[in-house]
Design an enzyme around this catalytic site. Structure first.
Site: not given
Ligand SMILES: O=P(O)(O)O[C@H]1O[C@H](CO)[C@@H](O)[C@H](O)[C@H]1O
Ligand SMILES: O=P(O)(O)O[C@H]1O[C@H](CO)[C@@H](O)[C@H](O)[C@H]1O
Lengths: 360, 360
Positions: A55, A168, A170, A288, A306, A322, A324, A326-327
């Site tokens: 601030c 805030h 930023h 970028h 872009h 999420f 997580v 697999y991703e």
């Molecule tokens: O399959 P679930 O446990 O519902 O989902 C979770 O695991 C998946 C595989 O990693 C992800 O694609 C989802 O975003 C996550 O919430």
């Protein structure tokens, strides 16, 4: 000071993934500001002017100097930067020969840009004049750092959910004497396309085909100078790309008219985002453009400026996607199609913010 | 059924990042199970046996069939899979010629493996016998799917914070008729290293140097057959890699002794993790090994089997590292060094779980 990997910022190479990680051991002395999960801070920004370090007039960081009573934007050096600029040249600062334990010194600066004196005012609810100050400040800071550093990353983390440690309004700017992963890859892919397609620019060809061949099926909004599209390859549910229609290499190349058009389309996009789930839409966004510093001597005409918006929400103000399992281990996955996301965003008002609607 | 991109799982190519995204529009009909932010479900697993679809005897999904009263592990097909197996061959299923709008059909299966009948029992608190059933089931499911699919991704999302939609101990297996991004890149990098270094395996050279040259500075724990290390290039604060000391291509190649050693070291690692912040440590983990299906006809001796643990916590049970802004747009960043993380984990008990300590 000479390079010491236990104390100074550096990058390490992952030979399995062909990617680098930035290590910032100097940040260990930072007073912790990270978000605590499941606290009940919620959506409200009831920061006391006196205790919020962003601030006007607040005392901030190690120096203990008060912020100026700024009226538009305010730029300062991050008090606990992830990058150090003053590491002396050192024979150990790079070991490119080692295929398994490769590292290099990471020199750079980290800045913070406050968008506005008011802690409760987010970009979509600012006036176009307020937003024009933000854009001008982006360009000023960019231009200044671009003379010294190869890459100037402007980015905004908005919302608790995106690990934003202070509500805030930023953004941050991290400039480095090297190309970070994303920059390095995009430098290569755009160059390859340019070479293969006789000097056509990847993103300009993409724009052309989105507008003509695909009849704007993924376009959220556009004006004379700018386009917002949910990319064909978007990963986040409501991810968008914002880009100029003209061939522009860098933020600092925008004309006055393009800057005005940018303020308008940003405000419209962010109003749509907030209206999607009637919430202050969390996201990470950033710009970028072509590399800078000594790399600006190279031909960078394969580049197109872009901005990217990566918002995590998928179903409501509290349900996020999420990335997580697999991703992290295999490949990003999404349920709603980019075409569905674009249509949904297209159908939302870009003029009236949900908070202003309630009061009328 | 013929391929329809608005209804069937497919991958789209991002030409800027040289990466693919899996799109699963068929999942839109899935009843929502995603985590709602800021609810107060906390750490407790008070699922009613009758309502938790992963429990023995529970009624589950579309079929409405009750689960068996299983005593060890239980495998079933995901009721709302991200991948479909029965998409008929179609001339539109691939368009490799298009440099901007490239896609291909994604065929595969998604399975769920319940680790144990008890919803409250996580891996670190299971007996070695319980864990051996999990390992055997991994191998069985892997072997079965490996005959048909190029890549079999076993992964576990543990904890609310990792988007795990059900606290019952379980993992998932997604098998695909293509190599996902991470697999494709590791297939290339390990092959390049192998060629350049006259048939040396990247990860075996890495193990050797960690153990000898670097005197176990990043080693968390090891036994006769296995090693747990915080990789030199780790991204997450307490990320680890678990790998056999012998040259092993795939999970299904493990000897009986190696399987026993695996159970022991996994239990030890997970006890350490839980003891770090006295919490059921959230993470995503998964296995990477040589490709399968028709790709197993190729020479894959550049591969080394390994598991990865990606835990988000950095300071306490509630403070996690956010991979946002700079990380999403430029490059991953970390504060504590991998050496510091390894030392911290090394110094924690691998025998007594904090929950068992409290009661003594
Ligand atoms: O399959 P679930 O446990 O519902 O989902 C979770 O695991 C998946 C595989 O990693 C992800 O694609 C989802 O975003 C996550 O919430
Ligand atoms: O600098 P902040 O806002 O405290 O921190 C946030 O942004 C950084 C840059 O994206 C990330 O590295 C941190 O994990 C995140 O919490």
């Amino acid at each position: 000071m000479n390079f010491d990997g236990t104390k100074h910022s550096h990058c390490r190479y992952n030979p399995l993934k062909d990617e680098w990680v930035l290590v910032s051991p100097q940040r260990l002395s930072r007073p912790w500001q990270g978000r605590v999960e499941d606290d009940d801070s919620g959506d409200t920004n009831n920061n006391q002017q006196s205790t919020n370090p962003l601030c006007p007039g607040a005392i901030r960081g190690k120096a203990g100097q008060p912020n100026p009573f700024y009226e538009h934007t305010f730029v300062f050096d991050n008090d606990y930067p992830a990058l150090l600029s003053d590491i002396a040249a050192d024979e150990n600062e790079k070991n490119n020969d080692d295929d398994l334990f490769r590292c290099h010194v990471a020199r750079g600066v980290c800045k913070v840009i406050c968008f506005h004196p008011d802690s409760n005012l987010t970009l979509p609810r600012m006036t176009l004049d307020d937003i024009s100050h933000v854009i001008k400040t982006w360009i000023d800071v960019y231009q200044d750092l671009a003379s010294k550093y190869q890459w100037v990353q402007i980015f905004e983390n908005r919302g608790d959910m995106m690990g934003c440690s202070n509500p805030h309004p930023h953004c941050q700017v991290w400039a480095t004497d090297f190309l970070p992963n994303e920059a390095r890859v995009k430098h290569r892919t755009q160059k390859d396309y340019f070479t293969k397609h006789n000097g056509n620019v990847l993103l300009l060809d993409y724009i052309k085909r989105e507008l003509n061949e695909f009849k704007k099926a993924r376009v959220v909004i556009d004006n004379e100078h700018w386009l917002v599209v949910v990319p064909y390859w978007a990963v986040w549910p409501y991810e968008t790309m914002l880009l100029p229609k003209r061939h522009v290499l860098r933020l600092s190349d925008l004309t006055d008219d393009e800057q005005i058009g940018l303020g308008q389309i940003m405000k419209q996009l962010l109003i749509k985002y907030d209206n999607l789930f009637n919430t202050s839409f969390p996201y990470s966004m950033g710009w970028h453009g072509a590399p800078t510093g000594d790399l600006s001597n190279e031909d960078c005409s394969h580049w197109q400026l872009h901005a990217l918006y990566y918002p995590p929400l998928v179903r409501s103000a509290t349900v996020k996607k999420f990335m997580v399992g697999y991703e992290m281990l295999a490949q990003a996955q999404r349920d709603i199609t980019p075409e569905y996301a674009a249509e949904t965003l297209r159908n939302l008002s870009s003029e009236i913010h949900y908070k202003d609607k309630k009061n009328t």
